[in-house]
Design an enzyme around this catalytic site. Structure first.
Site, PDB file in Angstrom:
ATOM      1  N   TYR A  30       0.831  -1.202   0.000  1.00  0.00           N
ATOM      2  CA  TYR A  30       0.000   0.000   0.000  1.00  0.00           C
ATOM      3  C   TYR A  30       0.865   1.252   0.000  1.00  0.00           C
ATOM      4  CZ  TYR A  30       0.882   0.936   4.991  1.00  0.00           C
ATOM      5  OH  TYR A  30       1.473   1.240   6.185  1.00  0.00           O
ATOM      6  N   HIS A  99      -0.946 -20.927  -0.568  1.00  0.00           N
ATOM      7  CA  HIS A  99       0.126 -19.946  -0.362  1.00  0.00           C
ATOM      8  C   HIS A  99       0.825 -19.554  -1.663  1.00  0.00           C
ATOM      9  CE1 HIS A  99      -0.557 -21.144   3.724  1.00  0.00           C
ATOM     10  NE2 HIS A  99       0.378 -20.337   4.192  1.00  0.00           N
ATOM     11  N   LYS A 144       6.398  -1.833   1.938  1.00  0.00           N
ATOM     12  CA  LYS A 144       5.219  -1.231   2.559  1.00  0.00           C
ATOM     13  C   LYS A 144       4.073  -2.234   2.432  1.00  0.00           C
ATOM     14  CE  LYS A 144       3.179   3.315   3.241  1.00  0.00           C
ATOM     15  NZ  LYS A 144       3.282   3.306   4.704  1.00  0.00           N
ATOM     16  N   GLU A 176      12.971   2.425  13.852  1.00  0.00           N
ATOM     17  CA  GLU A 176      12.004   3.479  13.482  1.00  0.00           C
ATOM     18  C   GLU A 176      10.845   3.412  14.455  1.00  0.00           C
ATOM     19  OE1 GLU A 176      10.240   2.723   9.596  1.00  0.00           O
ATOM     20  OE2 GLU A 176      10.207   0.565   9.958  1.00  0.00           O
ATOM     21  N   LEU A 200      11.197   1.307   6.961  1.00  0.00           N
ATOM     22  CA  LEU A 200      10.502   1.758   5.755  1.00  0.00           C
ATOM     23  C   LEU A 200      11.199   3.027   5.254  1.00  0.00           C
ATOM     24  CD1 LEU A 200       7.823   1.104   4.095  1.00  0.00           C
ATOM     25  CD2 LEU A 200       7.053   3.253   5.069  1.00  0.00           C
TER      26      LEU A 200
HETATM   27  N1  PMP Z   1       7.866   3.703   8.995  1.00  0.00           N
HETATM   28  C1  PMP Z   1       6.720   3.019   9.065  1.00  0.00           C
HETATM   29  C2  PMP Z   1       6.732   1.650   9.662  1.00  0.00           C
HETATM   30  C3  PMP Z   1       5.523   3.587   8.585  1.00  0.00           C
HETATM   31  O1  PMP Z   1       4.376   2.897   8.639  1.00  0.00           O
HETATM   32  C4  PMP Z   1       5.545   4.910   8.075  1.00  0.00           C
HETATM   33  C5  PMP Z   1       4.290   5.579   7.600  1.00  0.00           C
HETATM   34  N2  PMP Z   1       3.672   4.894   6.582  1.00  0.00           N
HETATM   35  C6  PMP Z   1       6.766   5.586   8.017  1.00  0.00           C
HETATM   36  C7  PMP Z   1       7.906   4.956   8.488  1.00  0.00           C
HETATM   37  C8  PMP Z   1       6.854   6.984   7.451  1.00  0.00           C
HETATM   38  O2  PMP Z   1       6.764   6.967   6.053  1.00  0.00           O
HETATM   39  P1  PMP Z   1       6.212   8.233   5.247  1.00  0.00           P
HETATM   40  O3  PMP Z   1       7.062   9.382   5.625  1.00  0.00           O
HETATM   41  O4  PMP Z   1       6.380   7.843   3.828  1.00  0.00           O
HETATM   42  O5  PMP Z   1       4.779   8.417   5.644  1.00  0.00           O
END
Ligand code: PMP
Length: 290
Positions: A30, A99, A144, A176, A200
């Site tokens: 997504y 799967h 993502k 993060e 991410l």
């Molecule tokens: N890390 C994770 C695990 C996230 O879910 C998000 C938000 N989707 C982010 C970082 C931040 O990403 P972005 O700046 O693209 O929203």
């Protein structure tokens, strides 16, 4: 109004089969794109990250960048809010439960818009409280993925503690947040962990590093230890919906002075200015007819 597999319709009318692999396996990816004054923010970058996620899960991209951009603009135009968050999701489609990748299934493509909710002014001015937890997610956090169970459970740790976000530590190092990237300030330098399989690659993360460079704030992308996080002068969260938020308390201990710091203030101001420039760019999206 939402978009599902070729058609626009009211959200209430949208239906997907229960055998959709998104529902059965969480087999999909997504994106979430913030929209300011009907201008999608960093659209190309979001669509590039979508493409990278699809490649990682070996699902051919069902649309070109131009097709995606048109769908996003169309969803924006068909919804009433000036500021929106556009959510888009692609799954491996509908197939008997097995799967292994299905043969001949068409991917499910879904876009919806919601009113954009950025943090309340109080959180911006006073900062937010966070907790930490062990990062027990899988080792492909660069994707993502819609399989967000670990993130859901980790985020709830914050909610249960009355905090805004859970900041994650793996093997003694910062990764993060459960739904955000994390920056710290030590000395005069902004630090954040590198983009790899453990985080991410945030779109806001990139914006913040660019703004730091433009504002003369020294920055370093490198591993940040738990000690460096806990003894930082400033800690910040970034994401498309949180934008930039100062963390003023971590696990019940003050971060720095316990108030949003100078680097945060500067980055927040630069971010708002940058947004304002984006909103002034020409060619706001038009609805297509039909
Ligand atoms: N890390 C994770 C695990 C996230 O879910 C998000 C938000 N989707 C982010 C970082 C931040 O990403 P972005 O700046 O693209 O929203």
């Amino acid at each position: 109004m939402i978009y599902l597999n070729g058609q626009f319709m009211p959200l209430e009318e949208a239906r997907i089969p229960v055998l959709d692999r998104g529902f059965i396996f969480g087999d999909g990816v997504y994106e979430l794109i913030p929209v300011y004054s009907r201008h999608p923010f960093r659209l190309t970058e979001h669509l590039q990250r979508l493409d990278a996620s699809l490649k990682e899960i070996r699902l051919p991209n069902p649309h070109t960048v131009d097709e995606w951009a048109r769908l996003v603009r169309e969803v924006i135009a068909r919804n009433p809010w000036e500021d929106q968050s556009v959510y888009l999701q692609v799954t491996r489609g509908v197939a008997p439960r097995d799967h292994a990748f299905p043969v001949g299934a068409d991917p499910t493509v879904f876009l919806m818009a919601n009113p954009l909710s950025t943090p309340p002014q109080e959180q911006v001015e006073k900062g937010v409280v966070c907790v930490t937890a062990a990062d027990n997610r899988w080792l492909r956090c660069n994707i993502k993925s819609i399989s967000l169970l670990a993130n859901v459970l980790l985020r709830q740790v914050a909610v249960d503690a009355g905090a805004v976000e859970t900041i994650l530590l793996r093997d003694g190092f910062l990764t993060e947040g459960s739904a955000s990237n994390v920056f710290v300030v030590r000395g005069d330098t902004l630090l954040t962990p590198p983009k790899n399989h453990l985080i991410l690659p945030g779109i806001t993360y990139d914006v913040v590093l660019e703004l730091a460079a433009s504002g003369g704030i020294p920055s370093e992308v490198r591993e940040v230890s738990e000690f460096e996080l806990r003894s930082a002068q400033e800690v910040m969260l970034t994401s498309s919906t949180k934008e930039i938020l100062a963390v003023v308390e971590l696990d019940g201990r003050k971060v720095g002075s316990g108030r949003p710091g100078a680097v945060f203030q500067q980055l927040y101001r630069l971010y708002q200015e940058f947004k304002a420039r984006v909103m002034r760019t020409p060619a706001p999206p038009q609805a297509l007819t039909g």
